[in-house]
Design a protein around this motif. Structure first.
Motif, PDB file in Angstrom:
ATOM      1  N   ASN A 198       0.890   1.806   2.674  1.00 59.02           N
ATOM      2  CA  ASN A 198       0.215   0.714   3.378  1.00 59.02           C
ATOM      3  C   ASN A 198       1.196  -0.226   4.069  1.00 59.02           C
ATOM      4  O   ASN A 198       0.884  -1.373   4.309  1.00 59.02           O
ATOM      5  CB  ASN A 198      -0.647  -0.073   2.388  1.00 59.02           C
ATOM      6  N   GLN A 199       2.407   0.263   4.373  1.00 55.46           N
ATOM      7  CA  GLN A 199       3.400  -0.612   4.999  1.00 55.46           C
ATOM      8  C   GLN A 199       3.311  -0.537   6.525  1.00 55.46           C
ATOM      9  O   GLN A 199       3.018   0.509   7.081  1.00 55.46           O
ATOM     10  CB  GLN A 199       4.809  -0.195   4.573  1.00 55.46           C
ATOM     11  N   THR A 200       3.590  -1.660   7.165  1.00 51.69           N
ATOM     12  CA  THR A 200       3.705  -1.629   8.629  1.00 51.69           C
ATOM     13  C   THR A 200       5.144  -1.890   9.058  1.00 51.69           C
ATOM     14  O   THR A 200       5.486  -1.680  10.207  1.00 51.69           O
ATOM     15  CB  THR A 200       2.819  -2.709   9.274  1.00 51.69           C
TER      16      THR A 200
END
Length: 333
Positions: free
Chosen positions: A164-166
């Motif tokens: 879920n990292q950007t």
């Protein structure tokens, strides 16, 4: 001075068979990279440097304590005589802490996120060498179950954490944790495969970091606008990311293939299956990056603002070399 100390610390650790000398090398290494990390005087960079210093100092103190305990019980400081189980467990815990193996991995994404890309590259490649050399040297006296648990947890949590990292640096940090897990899992059966995995990991990570440095991208959104500036680089980057994910016929497939084969040969089918499934988790976020880079090009509209384009002052050769190595080494197998 700092760069030569960085080299010296690692070399000292490589060359030593005495715990005090190895510890000294690790300390020189840590102290040399700290000014490099904080050189931009950005609050984030200073925070990352502080976190890094605290974790590394803790790990170094644990190594010192464990080797002293071992010397106290056995009477020798030699690395090959780790006969005390408490000392050997503490040493592997401290070294795992130093390279960011799960469950001691929490500092890694935070620290990498605060650094610029080149220091981040040094942190995720060069800084791993000395502790890994120590782990390889002491692997035979460490509980095999502990090593397997460390490897499995690292691949699973490294794959899970990046989903879920950007932020690209955090994604690369989680990818680093997962790769370290692959290296540790096979260590007790075939140490040469650990070295092979490390070598391919260094090539692929260097290619990824240098690409991001060229396009000065730190978020996924920025990647969507890179294609119009440098289309060929976009193509090779997509391939490098797939290589990190371990897809044939790229370099990244080689260590994974050989490691799974070795695990199957050692009659560990369950471990091999878990590792293969954990690789899918990592593959998902590499595919997300690939999607952002190559499948959102015109005529699709991008939600992100197009960054101002500046000419890069970076030398093209290291990036070209790393990319070629990250894409074409599979025939060496």
């Amino acid at each position: 001075t700092l760069l030569s100390s960085l080299g010296l610390g690692t070399t000292l650790t490589f060359a030593s068979s005495h715990w005090l000398l190895a510890w000294m090398g690790l300390e020189i290494n840590t102290l040399a990279i700290i000014p490099l990390m904080a050189q931009h005087h950005h609050p984030r960079a200073v925070e990352a440097t502080t976190k890094y210093f605290l974790t590394q100092a803790t790990a170094a103190a644990m190594i010192l304590f464990a080797s002293t305990t071992n010397a106290w019980i056995t009477g020798v400081w030699d690395m090959n005589s780790l006969s005390n189980p408490i000392a050997s467990t503490m040493i592997i815990a401290a070294l795992a802490h130093k390279i960011g193996l799960s469950p001691m991995h929490f500092w890694m994404p935070e620290v990498l996120q605060g650094l610029d890309l080149l220091t981040g590259l040094v942190l995720s490649t060069w800084q791993k060498l000395a502790p890994l050399a120590l782990i390889i040297q002491t692997a035979q006296s460490i509980d095999p179950l502990l090593l397997t648990a460390l490897g499995l947890m690292s691949t699973l949590l490294g794959g899970r954490g990046g989903l879920n990292q950007t932020q690209l640096r955090k994604i690369l940090a989680y990818s680093s944790i997962a790769h370290m897990g692959w290296m540790i899992i096979v260590l007790q059966y075939a140490p040469q495969l650990t070295l092979l995995a490390l070598l391919t990991y260094i090539f692929m990570t260097s290619a990824a970091f240098l690409t991001l440095k060229t396009s000065s991208a730190t978020k996924i959104g920025t990647l969507a606008t890179v294609w119009s500036k440098s289309p060929i680089l976009t193509t090779t980057t997509a391939l490098v990311l797939l290589s990190l994910g371990g897809l044939p016929p790229l370099t990244g497939f080689m260590p994974k293939w050989l490691i799974l084969q070795e695990l199957a040969k050692q009659s560990l089918p369950l471990v091999a299956t878990t590792m293969a499934l954990a690789a899918l988790l990592s593959l998902y976020f590499y595919l997300r990056l690939c999607y952002a880079m190559t499948l959102t090009i015109s005529p699709n509209t991008t939600a992100s603002t197009t960054p101002w384009r500046v000419r890069t002052t970076q030398a093209p050769f290291p990036l070209a070399l790393a990319t070629v190595m990250a894409l074409g080494l599979l025939p060496v197998t």
